[in-house]
Design a protein around this motif. Structure first.
Motif, PDB file in Angstrom:
ATOM      1  N   GLU A   1       0.839  -1.204   0.000  1.00 18.13           N
ATOM      2  CA  GLU A   1       0.000   0.000   0.000  1.00 18.13           C
ATOM      3  C   GLU A   1       0.875   1.257   0.000  1.00 18.13           C
ATOM      4  O   GLU A   1       0.623   2.200  -0.752  1.00 18.13           O
TER       5      GLU A   1
ATOM      6  N   ASN B   1       3.452  13.004   1.238  1.00 22.92           N
ATOM      7  CA  ASN B   1       2.790  14.269   1.513  1.00 22.92           C
ATOM      8  C   ASN B   1       2.047  14.219   2.853  1.00 22.92           C
ATOM      9  O   ASN B   1       2.144  15.132   3.672  1.00 22.92           O
ATOM     10  N   LEU B   2       1.321  13.145   3.084  1.00 20.45           N
ATOM     11  CA  LEU B   2       0.551  12.986   4.318  1.00 20.45           C
ATOM     12  C   LEU B   2       1.446  12.942   5.550  1.00 20.45           C
ATOM     13  O   LEU B   2       1.125  13.530   6.588  1.00 20.45           O
TER      14      LEU B   2
ATOM     15  N   LYS C   1       2.468   1.644  -3.478  1.00 19.04           N
ATOM     16  CA  LYS C   1       1.498   2.010  -4.509  1.00 19.04           C
ATOM     17  C   LYS C   1       1.127   3.491  -4.440  1.00 19.04           C
ATOM     18  O   LYS C   1       0.950   4.147  -5.455  1.00 19.04           O
ATOM     19  N   TRP C   2       1.008   4.024  -3.239  1.00 19.90           N
ATOM     20  CA  TRP C   2       0.563   5.403  -3.041  1.00 19.90           C
ATOM     21  C   TRP C   2       1.649   6.248  -2.375  1.00 19.90           C
ATOM     22  O   TRP C   2       1.367   7.125  -1.575  1.00 19.90           O
ATOM     23  N   SER C   3       2.903   5.993  -2.732  1.00 15.35           N
ATOM     24  CA  SER C   3       4.036   6.632  -2.050  1.00 15.35           C
ATOM     25  C   SER C   3       3.965   8.159  -2.057  1.00 15.35           C
ATOM     26  O   SER C   3       4.206   8.792  -1.033  1.00 15.35           O
ATOM     27  N   ASP C   4       3.629   8.759  -3.187  1.00 17.31           N
ATOM     28  CA  ASP C   4       3.565  10.226  -3.242  1.00 17.31           C
ATOM     29  C   ASP C   4       2.552  10.788  -2.254  1.00 17.31           C
ATOM     30  O   ASP C   4       2.824  11.771  -1.554  1.00 17.31           O
ATOM     31  N   GLU C   5       1.396  10.137  -2.183  1.00 20.63           N
ATOM     32  CA  GLU C   5       0.357  10.590  -1.258  1.00 20.63           C
ATOM     33  C   GLU C   5       0.799  10.434   0.194  1.00 20.63           C
ATOM     34  O   GLU C   5       0.579  11.310   1.023  1.00 20.63           O
ATOM     35  N   TYR C   6       1.445   9.290   0.508  1.00 15.69           N
ATOM     36  CA  TYR C   6       1.891   9.064   1.886  1.00 15.69           C
ATOM     37  C   TYR C   6       3.038   9.996   2.275  1.00 15.69           C
ATOM     38  O   TYR C   6       3.112  10.446   3.419  1.00 15.69           O
TER      39      TYR C   6
END
Length: 90
Positions: free
Chosen positions: A51, A61-62, A54-59
């Motif tokens: 997970e 940033n988060l 897959k969503w490294s950019d979003e994480y």
């Protein structure tokens, strides 16, 4: 075991899983509630790593930056993902 929780939340509790000692309690509880054996906790780690990738950019940033993201990824690494009971479904 229900008596360990405050009376006001008893109606909200649907299931209690008493997982064995030895660490990774939260992960053991997750797999037990999914109907898998407690020793499959490393699978949860593996899915969380996928997970994150897959969503490294979003994480990133988060979490506020790449350093914290990498720290979180390292915390999920498990030596020998084929643990005692890899896919023990009931």
């Amino acid at each position: 075991m229900l008596d360990q929780f405050h009376l006001c939340i008893h109606d909200s509790i649907e299931n209690i899983v008493d997982v064995k000692a030895g660490g990774k309690y939260g992960y053991r509880a997750i797999v037990a509630l999914l109907g898998m054996c407690e020793d499959s906790w490393s699978l949860v780690h593996n899915h969380l790593l996928k997970e994150l990738s897959k969503w490294s950019d979003e994480y990133i940033n988060l979490l506020g930056g790449i350093e914290r993201f990498e720290e979180l990824k390292r915390s999920l690494l498990v030596d020998g993902l084929s643990m005692e009971c890899n896919l023990c479904f009931f």
